[in-house]
Design a protein around this motif. Sequence first.
Motif, PDB file in Angstrom:
ATOM      1  N   ALA A   1       0.857  -1.204   0.000  1.00  0.00           N
ATOM      2  CA  ALA A   1       0.000   0.000   0.000  1.00  0.00           C
ATOM      3  C   ALA A   1       0.888   1.248   0.000  1.00  0.00           C
ATOM      4  N   TRP A   2       1.406   1.602  -1.167  1.00  0.00           N
ATOM      5  CA  TRP A   2       2.277   2.775  -1.296  1.00  0.00           C
ATOM      6  C   TRP A   2       1.496   4.037  -0.938  1.00  0.00           C
ATOM      7  N   GLN A   3       2.065   4.872  -0.084  1.00  0.00           N
ATOM      8  CA  GLN A   3       1.434   6.132   0.310  1.00  0.00           C
ATOM      9  C   GLN A   3       2.060   7.257  -0.518  1.00  0.00           C
ATOM     10  N   GLU A   4       1.238   8.133  -1.055  1.00  0.00           N
ATOM     11  CA  GLU A   4       1.786   9.228  -1.872  1.00  0.00           C
ATOM     12  C   GLU A   4       2.395  10.344  -1.023  1.00  0.00           C
ATOM     13  N   ASN A   5       3.483  10.920  -1.528  1.00  0.00           N
ATOM     14  CA  ASN A   5       4.133  12.091  -0.901  1.00  0.00           C
ATOM     15  C   ASN A   5       4.356  11.908   0.609  1.00  0.00           C
ATOM     16  N   THR A   6       4.890  10.761   0.975  1.00  0.00           N
ATOM     17  CA  THR A   6       4.958  10.389   2.393  1.00  0.00           C
ATOM     18  C   THR A   6       6.371  10.314   2.954  1.00  0.00           C
ATOM     19  N   TYR A   7       7.325   9.849   2.149  1.00  0.00           N
ATOM     20  CA  TYR A   7       8.647   9.504   2.698  1.00  0.00           C
ATOM     21  C   TYR A   7       9.728  10.515   2.334  1.00  0.00           C
TER      22      TYR A   7
ATOM     23  N   GLN B   1       6.295   4.004  -8.459  1.00  0.00           N
ATOM     24  CA  GLN B   1       5.784   3.997  -7.080  1.00  0.00           C
ATOM     25  C   GLN B   1       6.716   4.764  -6.149  1.00  0.00           C
TER      26      GLN B   1
ATOM     27  N   LYS C   1       6.138   8.451  -6.621  1.00  0.00           N
ATOM     28  CA  LYS C   1       4.887   8.866  -5.976  1.00  0.00           C
ATOM     29  C   LYS C   1       5.032   8.927  -4.460  1.00  0.00           C
ATOM     30  N   ALA C   2       5.741   7.944  -3.901  1.00  0.00           N
ATOM     31  CA  ALA C   2       5.805   7.787  -2.445  1.00  0.00           C
ATOM     32  C   ALA C   2       6.706   8.813  -1.763  1.00  0.00           C
TER      33      ALA C   2
ATOM     34  N   LYS D   1       8.235  12.377  -0.690  1.00  0.00           N
ATOM     35  CA  LYS D   1       7.741  13.753  -0.543  1.00  0.00           C
ATOM     36  C   LYS D   1       8.433  14.612  -1.589  1.00  0.00           C
TER      37      LYS D   1
END
Length: 205
Positions: A99-105, A127, A130-131, A133
């Motif tokens: 479950a890749w989270q967008e703009n998160t890491y 991915q 996207k993931a 930040k």
Amino acid sequence: MSFADATQFWNERFDKKEFIFGKEPNEYLVEKTKQYLKPKDKVLCIADGEGRNGVWLAKQGMQVFGFDASDVALAKAKQFAKDNQVQVEYSFSDTDSYAWQENTYDAVIGIFIQFADPVMRARIFEQAYKATKPGGLFILQGYTPKQLDYKTGGPSLIEHLYTEEMIRDLAKDFEILELVSYEKELSEGPRHTGMSAILGLVAKK
């Protein structure tokens, strides 16, 4: 390879008392972490296996998430984190089901993730982009085709190996901060030992 097939393949490899890639973090990752990352950064480790990289990052004060398609490897990774008195949030998943989270890491880490064929590899780069930040990093290390001469680790299929041209194309949405190919003696457990032909990438969103 399906998720179930990948699980079976990697479980057979990891089902040993020893850590097949050792307990020390990857050298390139250590070097780039010291250069670019800081405590409290939120970091995702793709296919973190027995946890050598994720646990080391957590010991540097980072908030670490990781996943792997081998539940056997993850059991070792969770115990390794416990032994080192750190917390890593691990998920039993492959790169497609995660479950890749967008703009998160602040950083996405891919160390020797060379199970991916060209189509899956393109999805991983998408991915990872996207993931991260805005301003976040993708740090990657892998083997180049010359590794087939050394046979000191990595895949035997040339299409799973990295060239600078290929990585430059895959990372086209990122700003490439560093892209290097070099040869070096590796000592990363029984599976990665000896002279190796490797590539390193640091790319910024």
